[in-house]
Design a protein around this motif. Sequence first.
Motif, mmCIF file in Angstrom:
data_model
loop_
_atom_site.group_PDB
_atom_site.id
_atom_site.type_symbol
_atom_site.label_atom_id
_atom_site.label_comp_id
_atom_site.label_asym_id
_atom_site.label_seq_id
_atom_site.Cartn_x
_atom_site.Cartn_y
_atom_site.Cartn_z
ATOM 1 N N SER A 107 26.471 50.832 77.621
ATOM 2 C CA SER A 107 27.400 51.089 78.714
ATOM 3 C C SER A 107 27.826 52.543 78.654
ATOM 4 C CB SER A 107 28.616 50.168 78.585
ATOM 5 O OG SER A 107 29.559 50.463 79.573
ATOM 6 N N GLN A 108 27.194 53.345 79.488
ATOM 7 C CA GLN A 108 27.526 54.758 79.567
ATOM 8 C C GLN A 108 27.479 55.423 78.192
ATOM 9 O OE1 GLN A 108 31.302 55.009 81.535
ATOM 10 N NE2 GLN A 108 30.562 54.031 83.367
ATOM 11 N N GLY A 109 26.513 54.975 77.372
ATOM 12 C CA GLY A 109 26.336 55.579 76.061
ATOM 13 C C GLY A 109 27.368 55.150 75.043
ATOM 14 N N LYS A 110 28.225 54.169 75.399
ATOM 15 C CA LYS A 110 29.299 53.787 74.492
ATOM 16 C C LYS A 110 29.029 52.450 73.802
ATOM 17 C CE LYS A 110 32.727 56.312 77.186
ATOM 18 N NZ LYS A 110 34.010 56.265 77.887
ATOM 19 N N SER A 111 27.879 51.855 74.054
ATOM 20 C CA SER A 111 27.562 50.576 73.455
ATOM 21 C C SER A 111 27.057 50.762 72.035
ATOM 22 C CB SER A 111 26.492 49.854 74.280
ATOM 23 O OG SER A 111 26.104 48.669 73.646
ATOM 24 N N LEU A 112 27.262 49.748 71.208
ATOM 25 C CA LEU A 112 26.696 49.774 69.873
ATOM 26 C C LEU A 112 25.192 49.593 69.950
ATOM 27 C CD1 LEU A 112 29.178 47.434 67.990
ATOM 28 C CD2 LEU A 112 29.104 49.920 67.909
ATOM 29 N N GLU A 149 27.551 41.405 57.995
ATOM 30 C CA GLU A 149 28.607 42.224 58.592
ATOM 31 C C GLU A 149 28.133 43.015 59.801
ATOM 32 O OE1 GLU A 149 31.743 45.757 57.265
ATOM 33 O OE2 GLU A 149 30.681 44.584 55.740
ATOM 34 N N ALA A 150 26.934 43.580 59.709
ATOM 35 C CA ALA A 150 26.412 44.373 60.823
ATOM 36 C C ALA A 150 26.174 43.495 62.047
ATOM 37 C CB ALA A 150 25.114 45.062 60.408
ATOM 38 N N ALA A 151 25.654 42.299 61.819
ATOM 39 C CA ALA A 151 25.390 41.390 62.936
ATOM 40 C C ALA A 151 26.684 40.856 63.531
ATOM 41 C CB ALA A 151 24.508 40.235 62.471
ATOM 42 N N SER A 156 30.210 40.671 68.078
ATOM 43 C CA SER A 156 31.577 40.821 68.582
ATOM 44 C C SER A 156 31.656 41.800 69.744
ATOM 45 C CB SER A 156 32.509 41.306 67.458
ATOM 46 O OG SER A 156 32.616 40.330 66.443
ATOM 47 N N ASN A 157 30.655 42.687 69.847
ATOM 48 C CA ASN A 157 30.613 43.672 70.930
ATOM 49 C C ASN A 157 29.472 43.401 71.898
ATOM 50 O OD1 ASN A 157 32.742 45.821 70.180
ATOM 51 N ND2 ASN A 157 31.636 45.502 68.261
ATOM 52 N N HIS A 182 36.248 41.218 63.037
ATOM 53 C CA HIS A 182 34.802 41.226 62.791
ATOM 54 C C HIS A 182 34.098 42.355 63.544
ATOM 55 C CE1 HIS A 182 35.912 37.176 61.394
ATOM 56 N NE2 HIS A 182 34.872 37.289 60.591
ATOM 57 N N GLY A 183 34.857 43.361 63.917
ATOM 58 C CA GLY A 183 34.224 44.565 64.421
ATOM 59 C C GLY A 183 34.288 44.827 65.903
ATOM 60 N N ALA A 184 34.991 43.982 66.675
ATOM 61 C CA ALA A 184 35.089 44.236 68.117
ATOM 62 C C ALA A 184 35.797 45.562 68.355
ATOM 63 C CB ALA A 184 35.846 43.105 68.811
ATOM 64 N N GLN A 185 35.282 46.347 69.277
ATOM 65 C CA GLN A 185 35.858 47.651 69.590
ATOM 66 C C GLN A 185 36.653 47.548 70.904
ATOM 67 O OE1 GLN A 185 33.033 50.843 69.426
ATOM 68 N NE2 GLN A 185 32.189 50.193 67.463
#
Length: 321
Positions: A107-112, A149-151, A156-157, A182-185
């Motif tokens: 999303s506009q370069g802001k996605s993981l 953790e990475a997954a 979460s995003n 769990h990592g949601a931004q």
Amino acid sequence: MTLEQEAKGLATGELLQKRGVKSDAADDGGSTPLLKAAAADDLKLARPPTSFHANPNQQNKEGLTATALTDQGPMRPLLENAASRKESFRKDPSLAALKLPFSSHGSQGKSLAPDTLPGNEEQSRQNLLDAIGRNDLELLRETLLSHNEAAQKSLSNLEMEGGIRPLMTVRSAEAAKILLEHGAQPNLVNTDGATALHYAVTSEDPIPIVAVMLAAGADPHVGDAGGETPLNWVKIVFIEFREAAVGEKLLKLLVQAGADINSADKFGDGLLHVAAANNNAPLATAALFLGADPARVNFSGDTALAIARRHGSHSVIPVLE
């Protein structure tokens, strides 16, 4: 959209373009956002509420439905499909029933960057959406903890159609906490530039959800594509949902977090201008109490009082004078 157009069609101009929250909420004439979109034969405005289970067969006070207001053009199959999915949703009242497609791009370069999820990736995604839709906290935790953790962070995003993220769809503060842990931004944006904090102010239980997101670093200054911050979205709570007490608490929370009470949209209209155009005295009173400037003009050179007088907003005029 001019302020006059906003005053006549806030449900369509705001609620439809923002989220399918309370998508069957009706105005004094019984018209829902979907009914208004159908009457205008506007597919762009009709798609968001149908995606979130707006009822195409709900009648206004004249007994008309969205389906009845359409001809055989492209609006018809959209409503027929929505009616079918509405029935499915009654049997399975969860976001999993939406079967939302997932985006493969950022999303506009802001996605993981996407992480590979072990096991059945599609099942993990549907479990996540099902857990959020049902507010099943145990399933939500289990789904996330079944991955590394990475997954967990990637899940979460998860980016869905329109840039929607899981955190934008939570129904409780507890669900928001789990995703954030769990990592949601919280500051990722959808394709319209809205963050999870924008969505939180129009959620089912907005006050604790907004508080959790602010504590986790959600930025109250982010404006969407229309220049509106989460504070500007609170007008929906006052005008559409008619929940002034909730709206007042939300405004206080956001201002305490640093939000500008004079924040304005791309037309220069702040909360006082919107309150004036919609004859909403509670919104005007709350904004003034928190320091909104009644002398501030929009990009057309109008103060809120000038707009109130032009619109005959008799409840707001004495508040502003």
